[in-house]
Design a protein around this motif. Structure first.
Motif, PDB file in Angstrom:
ATOM      1  N   GLU A 111     126.917  16.795  30.803  1.00 40.22           N
ATOM      2  CA  GLU A 111     126.829  17.237  32.196  1.00 40.22           C
ATOM      3  C   GLU A 111     128.096  17.956  32.648  1.00 40.22           C
ATOM      4  O   GLU A 111     128.029  18.979  33.342  1.00 40.22           O
ATOM      5  N   ASN A 112     129.244  17.433  32.256  1.00 41.57           N
ATOM      6  CA  ASN A 112     130.517  17.978  32.742  1.00 41.57           C
ATOM      7  C   ASN A 112     131.030  19.161  31.932  1.00 41.57           C
ATOM      8  O   ASN A 112     131.978  19.823  32.356  1.00 41.57           O
ATOM      9  N   GLN A 170     125.240  26.584  34.283  1.00 42.13           N
ATOM     10  CA  GLN A 170     124.908  26.902  35.666  1.00 42.13           C
ATOM     11  C   GLN A 170     125.224  28.368  35.985  1.00 42.13           C
ATOM     12  O   GLN A 170     126.310  28.864  35.711  1.00 42.13           O
ATOM     13  N   CYS A 202     119.128  14.980  28.564  1.00 40.93           N
ATOM     14  CA  CYS A 202     120.271  15.612  27.899  1.00 40.93           C
ATOM     15  C   CYS A 202     121.562  15.465  28.706  1.00 40.93           C
ATOM     16  O   CYS A 202     122.635  15.232  28.140  1.00 40.93           O
ATOM     17  N   ILE A 203     121.461  15.605  30.018  1.00 42.74           N
ATOM     18  CA  ILE A 203     122.685  15.556  30.831  1.00 42.74           C
ATOM     19  C   ILE A 203     122.940  14.161  31.397  1.00 42.74           C
ATOM     20  O   ILE A 203     123.782  13.993  32.283  1.00 42.74           O
ATOM     21  N   SER A 204     122.228  13.158  30.875  1.00 46.03           N
ATOM     22  CA  SER A 204     122.516  11.790  31.309  1.00 46.03           C
ATOM     23  C   SER A 204     123.861  11.313  30.752  1.00 46.03           C
ATOM     24  O   SER A 204     124.408  10.315  31.213  1.00 46.03           O
ATOM     25  N   HIS A 244     127.820  12.070  30.395  1.00 44.73           N
ATOM     26  CA  HIS A 244     128.780  12.871  31.151  1.00 44.73           C
ATOM     27  C   HIS A 244     129.388  13.970  30.289  1.00 44.73           C
ATOM     28  O   HIS A 244     129.798  15.016  30.788  1.00 44.73           O
ATOM     29  N   GLU A 293     115.708  18.017  30.058  1.00 44.69           N
ATOM     30  CA  GLU A 293     117.047  18.352  30.538  1.00 44.69           C
ATOM     31  C   GLU A 293     117.707  17.141  31.203  1.00 44.69           C
ATOM     32  O   GLU A 293     118.905  16.892  31.022  1.00 44.69           O
ATOM     33  N   LYS A 294     116.926  16.381  31.949  1.00 40.15           N
ATOM     34  CA  LYS A 294     117.458  15.196  32.629  1.00 40.15           C
ATOM     35  C   LYS A 294     118.060  14.216  31.637  1.00 40.15           C
ATOM     36  O   LYS A 294     119.131  13.644  31.875  1.00 40.15           O
ATOM     37  N   TYR A 319     126.640  21.711  30.341  1.00 42.67           N
ATOM     38  CA  TYR A 319     125.683  21.913  31.438  1.00 42.67           C
ATOM     39  C   TYR A 319     126.351  22.641  32.598  1.00 42.67           C
ATOM     40  O   TYR A 319     125.727  23.487  33.242  1.00 42.67           O
ATOM     41  N   CYS A 342     117.816  22.756  28.180  1.00 45.73           N
ATOM     42  CA  CYS A 342     118.466  22.286  26.942  1.00 45.73           C
ATOM     43  C   CYS A 342     117.503  22.192  25.758  1.00 45.73           C
ATOM     44  O   CYS A 342     117.763  22.783  24.700  1.00 45.73           O
TER      45      CYS A 342
END
Length: 209
Positions: free
Chosen positions: A64-65, A72, A57-59, A61, A54-55, A68, A87
């Motif tokens: 993540e924005n 939440q 995958c959301i590296s 933006h 997951e870390k 992801y 993910c």
């Protein structure tokens, strides 16, 4: 010895290998090759797993924005049991072959990030959302929602312990041979406008209708 009577290349190598120095050299080469293979495989496996978190995958933006942030608070991220689906649990197959295919396909996504920047802004992301969603729906439809079934399986569901609506829908899906993605297109992410028509087109393509 004439040229016609001289041993061939393979015979000369074999004769050399039977000598003490040849045997030692070949043994050393085999040991180095074996050790090198272990190092290569270990490094390859480490890189594969490092890009399967997951870390990682959301590296970006873009992830993540957008997706992801939508994830939440969903039942797959936060629930009474404390069991999470991250993910890669949903989007990366666990079997070796399909996983490699998915990793190769991901190279196109990297091209989109660094070269074309096709989803670099929220506006661009929304514009491409239905395309990206359709691609995932198609993959999951083809595999009978295999990633979902790693945790959820009709065979082990006790419908008597489910809410009436869920039990009825699951029984109907089981009877009609449906798969998870047929009903759950937006479990953890926002659905794009016109998603239902888009999914029907995907399902018809996969089913050959």
């Amino acid at each position: 010895m004439t040229e016609q009577n001289s041993p061939g290349l393979i015979r000369r190598i074999w004769n050399w290998a039977k000598t003490p120095i040849g045997a030692v050299s070949l043994g050393f080469l085999m040991i180095v090759s074996f050790a090198g293979g272990i190092v290569f495989w270990g490094g390859f496996h480490w890189a594969l797993e490092a890009t399967n978190t997951e870390k990682f995958c959301i590296s970006c933006h873009e992830m993540e924005n957008n997706v992801y942030a939508e994830y939440q608070g969903t039942v797959h991220q936060n629930n009474s049991s404390g069991v999470r689906a991250t993910c890669p649990d949903c989007h990366v197959p666990k079997d070796w072959g399909p996983k490699m295919i998915r990793k190769i396909q991901a190279s196109k996504e990297l091209y989109g990030k660094f070269i074309t920047k096709s989803v670099s802004t929220p506006e661009k992301f929304e514009e491409h959302r239905i395309i990206m969603a359709s691609r995932e729906w198609k993959r999951m439809k083809k595999t009978d929602s295999k990633e979902c079934r790693n945790c959820h399986n009709f065979e082990f569901m006790d419908f008597t312990k489910q809410e009436n609506r869920a039990a009825q829908n699951h029984q109907k899906a089981l009877d009609e041979g449906k798969t998870c993605i047929d009903c759950h297109q937006g479990v953890a992410h926002s659905l794009p406008e016109g998603y239902l028509d888009a999914y029907k087109a995907v399902a018809a393509e996969v089913e050959g209708k």
